[in-house]
Motif scaffolding. Structure first.
Motif, PDB file in Angstrom:
ATOM      1  N   UNK A   1       0.830  -1.204   0.000  1.00  0.00           N
ATOM      2  CA  UNK A   1       0.000   0.000   0.000  1.00  0.00           C
ATOM      3  C   UNK A   1       0.865   1.256   0.000  1.00  0.00           C
ATOM      4  N   UNK A   2       1.933   1.249   0.803  1.00  0.00           N
ATOM      5  CA  UNK A   2       2.816   2.413   0.866  1.00  0.00           C
ATOM      6  C   UNK A   2       3.435   2.688  -0.505  1.00  0.00           C
ATOM      7  N   UNK A   3       3.957   1.653  -1.129  1.00  0.00           N
ATOM      8  CA  UNK A   3       4.585   1.841  -2.446  1.00  0.00           C
ATOM      9  C   UNK A   3       3.548   2.255  -3.486  1.00  0.00           C
ATOM     10  N   UNK A   4       2.377   1.623  -3.442  1.00  0.00           N
ATOM     11  CA  UNK A   4       1.318   1.997  -4.387  1.00  0.00           C
ATOM     12  C   UNK A   4       0.853   3.426  -4.204  1.00  0.00           C
ATOM     13  N   UNK A   5       0.710   3.862  -2.965  1.00  0.00           N
ATOM     14  CA  UNK A   5       0.313   5.245  -2.697  1.00  0.00           C
ATOM     15  C   UNK A   5       1.391   6.226  -3.146  1.00  0.00           C
ATOM     16  N   UNK A   6       2.662   5.882  -2.913  1.00  0.00           N
ATOM     17  CA  UNK A   6       3.751   6.772  -3.308  1.00  0.00           C
ATOM     18  C   UNK A   6       3.825   6.914  -4.830  1.00  0.00           C
ATOM     19  N   UNK A   7       3.507   5.853  -5.552  1.00  0.00           N
ATOM     20  CA  UNK A   7       3.487   5.947  -7.019  1.00  0.00           C
ATOM     21  C   UNK A   7       2.402   6.900  -7.504  1.00  0.00           C
ATOM     22  N   UNK A   8       1.416   7.157  -6.611  1.00  0.00           N
ATOM     23  CA  UNK A   8       0.308   8.051  -6.974  1.00  0.00           C
ATOM     24  C   UNK A   8       0.378   9.374  -6.215  1.00  0.00           C
ATOM     25  N   UNK A   9       1.557   9.691  -5.666  1.00  0.00           N
ATOM     26  CA  UNK A   9       1.763  11.002  -5.073  1.00  0.00           C
ATOM     27  C   UNK A   9       1.408  11.121  -3.607  1.00  0.00           C
ATOM     28  N   UNK A  10       1.111  10.008  -2.932  1.00  0.00           N
ATOM     29  CA  UNK A  10       0.786  10.065  -1.516  1.00  0.00           C
ATOM     30  C   UNK A  10       1.676   9.067  -0.777  1.00  0.00           C
ATOM     31  N   UNK A  11       1.239   8.580   0.384  1.00  0.00           N
ATOM     32  CA  UNK A  11       2.034   7.616   1.148  1.00  0.00           C
ATOM     33  C   UNK A  11       1.181   7.008   2.243  1.00  0.00           C
ATOM     34  N   UNK A  12       1.679   5.917   2.808  1.00  0.00           N
ATOM     35  CA  UNK A  12       0.996   5.334   3.958  1.00  0.00           C
ATOM     36  C   UNK A  12       1.119   6.258   5.167  1.00  0.00           C
ATOM     37  N   UNK A  13       2.193   7.052   5.240  1.00  0.00           N
ATOM     38  CA  UNK A  13       2.312   8.044   6.319  1.00  0.00           C
ATOM     39  C   UNK A  13       1.105   8.982   6.302  1.00  0.00           C
ATOM     40  N   UNK A  14       0.744   9.462   5.117  1.00  0.00           N
ATOM     41  CA  UNK A  14      -0.397  10.373   5.000  1.00  0.00           C
ATOM     42  C   UNK A  14      -1.683   9.681   5.417  1.00  0.00           C
TER      43      UNK A  14
ATOM     44  N   UNK B   1      -0.430 -14.208  -4.735  1.00  0.00           N
ATOM     45  CA  UNK B   1       0.847 -13.665  -4.284  1.00  0.00           C
ATOM     46  C   UNK B   1       0.812 -12.132  -4.256  1.00  0.00           C
ATOM     47  N   UNK B   2       1.505 -11.543  -3.298  1.00  0.00           N
ATOM     48  CA  UNK B   2       1.605 -10.092  -3.213  1.00  0.00           C
ATOM     49  C   UNK B   2       2.495  -9.569  -4.346  1.00  0.00           C
ATOM     50  N   UNK B   3       2.203  -8.392  -4.885  1.00  0.00           N
ATOM     51  CA  UNK B   3       2.943  -7.889  -6.062  1.00  0.00           C
ATOM     52  C   UNK B   3       4.264  -7.209  -5.708  1.00  0.00           C
ATOM     53  N   UNK B   4       5.014  -7.799  -4.806  1.00  0.00           N
ATOM     54  CA  UNK B   4       6.276  -7.190  -4.393  1.00  0.00           C
ATOM     55  C   UNK B   4       7.268  -7.114  -5.544  1.00  0.00           C
ATOM     56  N   UNK B   5       7.247  -8.130  -6.410  1.00  0.00           N
ATOM     57  CA  UNK B   5       8.188  -8.158  -7.529  1.00  0.00           C
ATOM     58  C   UNK B   5       7.903  -7.057  -8.544  1.00  0.00           C
ATOM     59  N   UNK B   6       6.696  -6.513  -8.519  1.00  0.00           N
ATOM     60  CA  UNK B   6       6.343  -5.411  -9.423  1.00  0.00           C
ATOM     61  C   UNK B   6       6.597  -4.050  -8.774  1.00  0.00           C
ATOM     62  N   UNK B   7       6.344  -3.943  -7.472  1.00  0.00           N
ATOM     63  CA  UNK B   7       6.403  -2.653  -6.793  1.00  0.00           C
ATOM     64  C   UNK B   7       7.816  -2.250  -6.385  1.00  0.00           C
ATOM     65  N   UNK B   8       8.591  -3.175  -5.830  1.00  0.00           N
ATOM     66  CA  UNK B   8       9.909  -2.806  -5.319  1.00  0.00           C
ATOM     67  C   UNK B   8      10.848  -2.288  -6.412  1.00  0.00           C
TER      68      UNK B   8
END
Length: 567
Positions: free
Chosen positions: A388-401, A446-453
């Motif tokens: 979720x953090x990586x996906x949000x960051x790719x869209x200009x946000x973050x899990x922190x937000x 499977x989680x998409x870690x191989x795509x996001x990282x």
């Protein structure tokens, strides 16, 4: 006000004596919680209650009747001042119970202080009396406290809910105080240890300050860390403004602790970071049905992947952000999380949402089949948070937000429901996250870690390592090689070997764990002799197929990696 008096004169027998004084309702029911907030298992604390007695204000004995496993009833007591006395057996060396001996007096009021139904909102006072020989003990607690006489302490709680969520400890303690973002903190260690207190304070200050800064403020005005050092016990439990920890003494920082913390010390720092983070996520930000706990029965939620999983993601990340560990150490910790996930065959059986819901019957009752049939909402929840953090960051946000949104909502009285994460991700990015989040939490794909990282400069390569002989987890014992668990897809399980079997021979030779590992690494079919119960059995096992998967993580683009790793 409800008044409790707790005495420890029988500490050698691991007993504490409780006296409760109150003005009773006409038909007064007293009850004890069956579980403790933050630990989702019915623990039946009432089994440790002994010899419950009741008296009126003139000292006459009253009838008090137990009518459920954790409930007692008094009759015809309208507006009378009542005294109830009982003993509690206290020999649970964990963060969830009570423990009393000559070295330490530790009490979670949830397992020792009977509550009064209908009077839960009344203020509470607890007076604690120490025997003469233990009057030198110091007190640690998150409750307001004072001591006017040596060996006697007064604790105050706003209500019963605060009381049962605020443990206290009396012992010989090593302690230091510090402030994080202007908030006073106390760090207390009991048990035999040789902790480097200067180093501990240096690191814990950074961790606390980093977490408070991330959220912008804290939901507490003071905070206490209570740590018990032992030989090999490990665990923690969060409370509103304190945490209770138990750790191997070797995990505490040593006099010569290197600048980069040892793996053992990193583990303890991660535990501190994890339980401290729960002050926001669990104690203040909660599932809707946890706002008011019903401690008489299970409180089901499918959201523990958020509350434990997100916390498990941030506990190590905070160590990096605070400067306590290096980027290299953080990636090793992340690799360990991913390896654990990839090496868990149960991830193909149970979704992380189902794992959350089943916590009451599965997570705290691990057995030889748990790894085959289930997944951990801590482990997979951590990796869902990463996705979720990586996906949000790719869209200009973050899990922190997103975390700050959750915190602001809770400050406004709005808690977490099944759609909250979906809605906040949509709000933060303008995109519809329904399909993506459903895939992460409600399927066993499977989680998409191989795509996001790789989007953040990390290479992600999976390899196989033949490190689990025949798919078995083994332990050398005097009676032979005990099978602790057997992967369903392993060669041994396919041949019929099971957990608790005792292997005594392989290929005509006396079995040792080392010998079994040797044969598992070479091709061929081998005869294993093993006892199941008291019956000798023969198994033909085909070697060469059982492998464990692990990941290789490597930063290829530092600038891209920092867009994720930094706050």
């Amino acid at each position: 006000m409800l008044h409790y008096q707790i005495e420890f004169d029988d500490y050698r027998q691991h007993l504490l004596h409780v006296t409760l004084r109150f003005v009773a309702d006409p038909t007064q029911v007293l009850s004890l919680p069956t579980w403790i907030p933050g630990s989702y298992l019915i623990r039946e604390f009432s089994k440790h209650i002994e010899s419950v007695r009741a008296y009126d204000e003139d000292g006459r004995i009253l009838q008090i009747q137990k009518f459920e496993k954790n409930k007692w009833r008094l009759f015809n007591t309208d507006h009378e001042l009542i005294t109830v006395e009982y003993d509690v057996y206290a020999y649970d060396l964990s963060v969830r119970g009570a423990y009393v001996d000559q070295t330490r007096l530790y009490v979670n009021p949830a397992c020792a202080c009977l509550g009064l139904e209908g009077q839960e909102d009344k203020a509470v006072e607890v007076e604690v009396f120490l025997p003469d020989e233990l009057k030198h003990f110091q007190l640690a607690t998150g409750l307001a406290s004072k001591s006017l006489v040596k060996g006697r302490f007064t604790l105050k709680a706003e209500n019963y809910a605060q009381l049962i969520d605020s443990p206290f400890e009396l012992a010989e303690q090593t302690r230091f105080s510090f402030e994080a973002n202007g908030i006073p903190h106390e760090f207390v260690v009991s048990g035999k240890h040789a902790m480097n207190a200067v180093r501990m304070q240096q690191d814990i200050e950074k961790i606390c300050a980093t977490e408070i800064s991330m959220f912008g403020s804290a939901p507490f005005s003071d905070y206490t860390f209570m740590t018990m050092a032992t030989g090999n016990s490990y665990g923690g439990l969060e409370h509103p403004n304190s945490t209770s920890l138990i750790t191997p003494r070797d995990d505490l920082p040593k006099a010569d602790e290197p600048d980069e913390p040892s793996a053992d010390y990193q583990r303890f720092l991660g535990l501190c970071s994890h339980e401290y983070f729960h002050s926001w996520l669990v104690k203040f930000i909660r599932p809707e049905n946890f706002v008011n706990y019903d401690l008489n029965k299970e409180g089901y939620t499918s959201l523990l992947w958020i509350f434990e999983g997100f916390t498990s993601y941030y506990d190590d990340l905070i160590l990096l952000r605070s400067g306590v560990i290096s980027q290299e150490s953080y990636l090793k910790l992340l690799k360990a999380q991913i390896d654990r996930y990839l090496q868990n065959p149960g991830r193909a059986i149970q979704s992380v949402a189902d794992s959350s819901f089943d916590a009451w019957v599965k997570f705290y009752r691990q057995d030889e089949n748990s790894n085959n049939a289930g997944t951990s909402y801590y482990n997979k929840g951590c990796l869902v948070a990463l996705c979720l953090d990586l996906g949000l960051r790719l869209r200009g946000s973050s899990l922190d937000a997103l975390m700050r949104k959750l915190y602001k909502n809770a400050q406004n009285g709005v808690q977490v429901h099944e759609r909250t994460i979906f809605e906040l991700c949509n709000e933060l990015t303008g995109d519809n996250w329904l399909e993506q989040i459903n895939h992460l939490i409600n399927t066993t794909d499977e989680l998409p870690l191989d795509q996001l990282l790789p989007e953040f400069g990390l290479s992600f390569n999976v390899k196989n390592d033949k490190s689990l002989p025949f798919g078995l987890k083994l332990a050398d014992k005097p009676e032979g090689i005990v099978v602790q668990s057997a992967r369903r897809d392993g060669e041994a399980a396919q041949a019929g070997l099971s957990a608790n079997d005792v292997i005594i021979a392989i290929d005509g030779l006396k079995a040792t764990a080392k010998l079994v590992e040797k044969y598992a690494k070479q091709e061929g079919t081998y005869t294993l002799l093993a006892f199941r119960r008291d019956e000798l059995m023969t198994f033909e096992v085909q070697a060469g197929g059982s492998e464990l998967t692990e990941v290789e993580l490597k930063i290829e683009d530092q600038a891209k990696a920092e867009k994720w790793l930094k706050a």
